[in-house]
Design an enzyme around this catalytic site. Structure first.
Site, PDB file in Angstrom:
ATOM      1  N   ASP A 293       0.983  -1.139  -0.034  1.00 28.83           N
ATOM      2  CA  ASP A 293       0.225  -0.001   0.063  1.00 28.83           C
ATOM      3  C   ASP A 293       0.979   1.124   0.035  1.00 28.83           C
ATOM      4  OD1 ASP A 293      -2.104   1.751   0.028  1.00 28.83           O
ATOM      5  OD2 ASP A 293      -3.345   0.651   1.518  1.00 28.83           O
TER       6      ASP A 293
HETATM    7  C1  NOJ Z   1      -4.037   3.789   0.305  1.00 21.10           C
HETATM    8  C2  NOJ Z   1      -5.182   2.959   0.190  1.00 21.10           C
HETATM    9  O1  NOJ Z   1      -5.168   2.317   1.242  1.00 21.10           O
HETATM   10  C3  NOJ Z   1      -5.027   1.828  -1.009  1.00 21.10           C
HETATM   11  O2  NOJ Z   1      -6.426   1.421  -0.818  1.00 21.10           O
HETATM   12  C4  NOJ Z   1      -5.270   2.739  -2.207  1.00 21.10           C
HETATM   13  O3  NOJ Z   1      -5.414   1.931  -3.166  1.00 21.10           O
HETATM   14  C5  NOJ Z   1      -3.941   3.556  -2.239  1.00 21.10           C
HETATM   15  N1  NOJ Z   1      -3.654   4.500  -1.266  1.00 21.10           N
HETATM   16  C6  NOJ Z   1      -3.614   4.099  -3.622  1.00 21.10           C
HETATM   17  O4  NOJ Z   1      -4.354   5.358  -3.731  1.00 21.10           O
END
Ligand code: NOJ
Length: 759
Positions: A293
């Site tokens: 993430d």
């Molecule tokens: C953080 C989020 O937890 C995730 O779900 C998302 O896809 C990414 N950022 C990218 O935006």
């Protein structure tokens, strides 16, 4: 040489723009393996690490911006072939520009895979995912993902960071809006539908994108519903509740997984070999790749798991995190770690193979610009067919929570209607959270939806603002806690009306990432507004807008009709109006239990019995002394404008051998006056287990439509996939013993039958 080849390819493609549905080449697995191995042989360590590096684009951000995140450096790395992927770059033109840099200027010209959070649509928005799950309509859910994929791919996107398949039991957690609710069986079916919708039959087709099941794993179990928090759960919960939707997504062919920000039982999951290598890539044989993430590899440091970036890169790569999302850690540390012999080059090879394979499957090597057709982009985005599809799923996502005095459906003529609540006229909030590519203020509001019905007189009064101040994507929404200046005119309108429709609830930006709440009541002054209006006219239809279950005990006690309308996306107002006027008979069922108050959460239907479940035991039983222990509305609950009667629950036998199929049948009759759809639900209870089993577990459901007076027979089959569970040694077992089967229209159903399994 490479550059020349790509320039030629580019020229040919430019000539072909407009031939949208080009013949898509689908390579066999063997062909792709040969290509990947040949390319891998040519790559330097730095180029391999480059494929494992993902940078955010230059405009929208979906996380904290790292110091290293300057554009100049990113461009330099693109030219060097040190970037394998970008996220949040969008638009055929913009994607073409970055693809052009890597394919024409880098040594090997490996195309980027462009990722984006296509969470509930791209430009044309579907309901938020939790709402969509309330439809229990897998075809409609799949269709909604297809629409999202068509629009996103036409805009240059190759890969969505969805579906989120995290099971969540705690409504305080803001991200419950992104998932399919609390149940692993429903969650698994929805996960499959979404993966298939996004990816289609052929990933190389111009209207499909790679999916990403996230967040692996247990993010939904963040302690106290607080965002990015610790998750501490046992083997049984992990394997029986959290992991099944991920496994379902893998079995449905999902190309990627994203790991999560949380730690699980002491290990931040981005660094968990147990989850990523042992379970995902080992036991489940997952062949796609895992992305971290946003900067979650760096966060290994803040969790106190890695002492610096070098160690973080080492731990994450060895653990099987194949790509670093905007963390800049792999690109800074990994090549040296390999040169120092700390990380084996085979770790890189494994990751790069996985990444390149998906790029080949997408057809990016054949044509890096294949998703960059501006004409197709124009034709596809906002296509009327997409509006039809999102309206269809929006109607199906609405849940009729109560309708005691049959205020709904509303008569189409001769009524004086007062419509109250700022959310009723809001064109932005109903779009919900997570809609970076869509335009603000583009939802059909409830007011607009109702205005299309001309037979009644309609007066609109705001009553009170829900939010004050800016509500841009990255900004917090400020809630109106004080201004009640609109109450009086709202009350006057209500007093004069036959029926009052009040649209109340959360602003669309009160749920989603980083938006945990400790209060689950109607935000701001809305509860007071509701009570004040009720005093002058109790004939109220309450239309709820929310991204999570709310605690609305007062409303349940006083308001005769409550419609759960979540945030339904672009077509919100039309969907709500069609349900209010009975042009669509509501059929949604809750995918998450609604608590009586926040003190009850986490609350879920598939809980354990406890050793003290008996009311006779005076105070010494498992309950609360200040509130019922049951939820306000249970999982699976949802009414219709008609009524259904269940009967004749039968099993083909009463004693089965393990491995034998259990055939269940029942009758359902529409006992009302209008046609209606019902989600017939099947639950089991395994009465005694070596690891205790939940009091009920959903194991089947079927959406059926019945004419008034019509009776249908519905059949289900239970088999070893549905009758067993994971024990604490992580083995899937089916144990002999006594079971109950329940069927009905919610998890509270009492119609039951018994059977026994023998060795
Ligand atoms: C953080 C989020 O937890 C995730 O779900 C998302 O896809 C990414 N950022 C990218 O935006």
């Amino acid at each position: 040489m490479k550059k020349i080849v790509y320039t030629l390819v580019a020229i040919i493609i430019v000539q072909n723009i407009g031939m949208a549905q080009q013949k898509e080449k689908k390579y066999s697995k063997e062909e792709i393996t040969i290509k990947v191995e040949a390319l891998l042989k040519k790559m330097t360590i730095e180029e391999k690490v480059g494929q494992m590096n993902q940078y955010n684009g230059f405009w929208d951000v979906t996380g904290p911006v790292p110091e290293e995140g300057n554009a100049e450096k990113k461009y330099e790395h693109l030219r060097k072939g040190w970037v394998g992927s970008m996220l949040t770059v969008r638009g055929a033109k913009e994607v073409r520009a970055v693809q052009k840099i890597v394919t024409e200027e880098s040594r090997l010209g490996i195309p980027l895979i462009i990722g984006f959070d296509v969470i509930h649509g791209y430009k044309t928005l579907s309901p938020i995912p939790l709402a969509e799950a309330a439809s229990w309509d897998l075809e409609a859910i799949k269709k909604s993902a297809e629409v999202a994929a068509a629009e996103a791919s036409a805009s240059g996107i190759n890969w969505t960071f969805g579906p989120m398949v995290d099971i969540a039991r705690d409504a305080r957690w803001g991200r419950v809006m992104e998932g399919a609710g609390e149940d692993p069986f429903l969650g698994s079916r929805v996960a499959e539908a979404r993966v298939k919708g996004f990816q289609g039959e052929n990933l190389a087709a111009v209207n499909t994108i790679a999916a990403c099941a996230k967040h692996f794993a247990a993010y939904g179990f963040a302690e106290s519903g607080k965002e990015y928090n610790t998750a501490d759960i046992g083997t049984s919960t992990l394997h029986n509740i959290v992991l099944p939707p991920f496994k379902a997504a893998v079995d449905a062919g999902v190309k990627t997984l994203m790991n999560s920000f949380n730690e699980l039982n002491g290990v931040p999951v981005t660094g968990s070999s147990y989850l990523q290598r042992d379970i995902l890539k080992g036991k489940w044989g997952f062949k796609g790749f895992v992305i971290s993430d946003w900067a979650s590899i760096n966060e290994l440091i803040y969790w106190g798991h890695a002492k610096d970036k070098r160690e973080a890169a080492k731990i994450a790569s060895i653990a099987g995190s194949d790509m670093d999302m905007e963390g800049h850690v792999y690109i800074q540390e990994l090549a040296q770690l390999v040169k120092d012999g700390v990380v084996k080059e085979s770790i890189l090879d494994d990751a790069v193979r996985r990444i390149l394979t998906v790029k080949y499957e997408l057809g990016l090597f054949d044509n890096p610009y294949k998703y960059c057709d501006e004409k197709l982009e124009k034709e596809t985005i906002g296509n009327p067919k997409h509006h039809e599809a999102v309206l269809d799923v929006a109607k199906k996502s609405i849940v009729l929570l109560k309708n005691d005095t049959q205020l709904l459906p509303l008569k189409k003529e001769g009524q004086k209607i007062a419509l109250i609540g700022a959310l009723a006229a809001d064109k932005n909030s109903p779009l919900g959270s997570w809609r970076i590519a869509s335009d603000d203020h583009t939802a059909i509001s409830v007011l607009e939806g109702l205005q299309a019905y001309k037979g009644n007189s309609l007066v609109y009064k705001k009553g009170a603002d829900v939010s004050v101040g800016k509500t841009a994507f990255t900004q917090e929404v400020a809630i109106n806690e004080t201004d009640k200046s609109g109450f009086e005119e709202a009350k006057l309108a209500a007093k004069d009306a036959d029926v009052v429709i009040m649209v109340l609830g959360e602003h669309g930006f009160q749920s989603g990432e980083g938006r945990s709440r400790t209060n689950l009541q109607l935000p701001g002054v809305q509860q007071e507004l509701l009570e004040e209006v009720y005093k002058v006219n109790p004939n109220i239809v309450l239309v709820l807008n929310n991204g999570r279950p709310l605690a609305i005990s007062w409303a349940n006690e006083h308001i005769p009709t409550i419609l759960e309308a979540w945030q339904l996306g672009t077509q919100t107002g039309n969907a709500v109006a069609q349900v209010i006027y009975g042009d669509y008979n509501p059929s949604g069922k809750l995918p998450m239990s609604f608590p009586r108050n926040v003190g009850q959460v986490p609350i879920y239907y598939n809980h354990k019995s406890t050793g003290r479940n008996n009311k006779e035991a005076h105070v010494f039983w498992s309950h609360y002394i200040d509130v019922e222990k049951t939820p306000l509305y249970p999982f699976g609950h949802g009414l219709s404008y008609t009524t259904f009667e269940y009967s004749d629950l039968k099993l083909d036998k009463s004693l089965y051998s393990i491995g034998e199929d259990v055939h269940v049948s029942l009758k359902i009759k529409n006992t009302g006056n209008v046609k209606g759809k019902e989600v017939v639900q099947l639950y089991i209870r395994d009465l005694f287990g070596s690891v205790t089993r939940p009091v009920k577990e959903l194991k089947g459901f079927e959406l059926t439509e019945l004419e008034p007076g019509e009776t249908k027979t519905i059949q289900f089959v239970l088999n070893k996939e549905t009758l067993g569970f994971y024990n604490n040694s992580e083995e899937y077992i089916v144990e002999p013993g006594d079971f109950k089967v329940f069927v009905g229209g919610s998890s509270y159903t009492k119609l039951e039958a018994d059977f026994t399994l023998k060795e």
